[in-house]
Design a protein around this motif. Structure first.
Motif, short mmCIF file in Angstrom:
data_model
loop_
_atom_site.label_atom_id
_atom_site.label_comp_id
_atom_site.label_asym_id
_atom_site.label_seq_id
_atom_site.Cartn_x
_atom_site.Cartn_y
_atom_site.Cartn_z
N ARG A 1 -9.06 -29.36 22.77
CA ARG A 1 -8.15 -28.32 22.58
C ARG A 1 -8.99 -26.84 22.89
O ARG A 1 -7.42 -26.26 23.34
N ARG B 1 -12.24 -33.99 20.51
CA ARG B 1 -11.76 -33.26 19.79
C ARG B 1 -11.61 -32.03 19.83
O ARG B 1 -10.52 -31.06 20.06
N CYS C 1 -6.69 -22.66 24.49
CA CYS C 1 -6.57 -21.59 24.13
C CYS C 1 -6.53 -20.52 25.24
O CYS C 1 -6.85 -20.92 25.42
#
Length: 395
Positions: free
Chosen positions: A77, A73, A81
């Protein structure tokens, strides 16, 4: 030779009741270990707390699932970013979560290879994107290679002692960054980290197992640094966990080591192995994750097949006959409630260091927060003690 007063309250007034994440000691301690990297951008509090909330006490498969899931996870992400530094720190956290996931796997578990590859890759991505200056290297040793990473300090680090850091019974080269490197860099020091036989990638990639003659891999690493960089005027060797034996052993045979730190103390490993062997006589212990992990790791890292063979192989790991050869300044760190190593070994080590320039002992009690093995969960405490000692003895 002097003793430094204990931190915080005295043992007589301390409340020995400790808050715990798990009843099982290994699960509790490894949670502290994951959280310990927060200060160096290698973990986030609620990420870890959320992961452990899904783990039944003592369930090793659930442990792997929770932390590998957290690592995935965290990585997933990163693509969304835009900030490079945030990306770098996310990769460093993913590294820690992969390392934590792998920790409790049996040595022959097929998941180890993939997890190991991902944790090293995540670490390298993190260093690159976070702009952390470093030099990876390997050097020939026996039938394999030793691994190391050198982290130069800011301007002027060459005028300060070189800090050399080695892990212990279950540490990895990459993990050592979070243990001390950032803290040392913030204070102007360069740090050389390395792995020897029995550790991290040297074990996994080359199959080299532990040797009690730790002066040999250490000498090879210092020779490499002198050849590629320079010979420091002062070199401080820190050994973490089992490194509390490894580093002093190396210092006993290498005069280039002007300061040595047992973080924490480990004067005699054979007596600890005897304790585990006695516990194994209880049939109920066969399912205890603490004992299962300790025995599996011993057989793997020592290159043996059975617990009796492991106990025999561990007996030479004692400083009884070599501590008197140490001429460096010595710092002994002690966790009052270290579940691996009796605090009494600190006094045994101190008494045996008859030729050392100085010997100081710092004991961390419960109320200080540093009573665990290697002060996990209270990293700033041992950093303060260590850097204060460096200033007193070497600056």
């Amino acid at each position: 030779m002097t003793d430094v007063p204990k931190n915080s309250a005295t043992p007589e007034t301390a409340d020995h009741g400790l808050s715990r994440f798990f009843r099982n000691q290994t699960f509790h301690f490894q949670t502290l270990r994951a959280l310990n990297d927060i200060a160096a951008n290698g973990a986030d509090l609620n990420e870890v707390l959320t992961a452990i909330s899904a783990i039944p006490d003592g369930n090793t498969d659930a442990w792997f699932d929770a932390f590998s899931g957290l690592a995935i996870r965290t990585e997933d992400r990163i693509a969304a970013c835009a900030d490079p530094l945030s990306k770098g720190y996310a990769w460093l956290r993913a590294h820690n979560y992969w390392r934590t996931a792998e920790f409790l796997l049996r040595p022959d578990d097929a998941r180890r290879k993939t997890t190991w590859t991902r944790e090293v890759s995540a670490f390298d991505n993190g260093l690159k994107l976070a702009g952390i200056a470093h030099e990876r290297f390997t050097i020939p040793y026996g039938t394999g290679r030793l691994r190391g990473i050198f982290y130069p300090g800011p301007d002027g680090w060459q005028e300060k002692p070189l800090i050399v850091l080695v892990g212990g019974y279950d540490s990895t080269l990459e993990e050592l960054y979070f243990v001390l490197v950032k803290a040392a860099h913030d204070r102007g020091y360069g740090v050389l980290t390395y792995e020897g036989p029995g550790q991290g990638g040297v074990l996994r990639e080359y199959g080299l197992t532990f040797t009690p003659e730790w002066e040999k891999p250490t000498s090879a690493i210092l020779d490499y640094f002198e050849t590629t960089h320079f010979r420091p005027e002062k070199t401080i060797l820190i050994g973490m966990s089992m490194g509390g034996y490894l580093a002093p052993r190396a210092a006993a045979f290498d005069s280039r080591i002007t300061g040595v730190v047992a973080y924490d103390v480990l004067f005699d490993m054979g007596s600890i192995a005897d304790r585990y062997a006695a516990l194994a006589q209880n049939p109920a212990a066969a399912k205890n994750p603490d004992l299962v992990w300790a025995v599996d790791n011993a057989c793997w890292t020592l290159g043996v097949s059975t617990l009796p063979e492991a106990v025999a192989a561990i007996r030479p790991y004692t400083l009884k006959d070599v501590a008197a050869k140490i001429t460096a300044d010595v710092l002994i760190l002690v966790g009052e409630h270290d579940h691996f190593i009796p605090a009494s070994q600190a006094e045994d080590f101190k008494k045996a260091c008859t030729a050392a320039r100085s010997v100081e002992t710092v004991t961390f009690d419960t109320l200080s927060g540093g009573a665990e093995h290697c002060q996990l969960g209270a990293q700033t405490l041992w950093h303060a003690a260590f850097f204060s000692w460096v200033i007193r003895r070497f600056n």
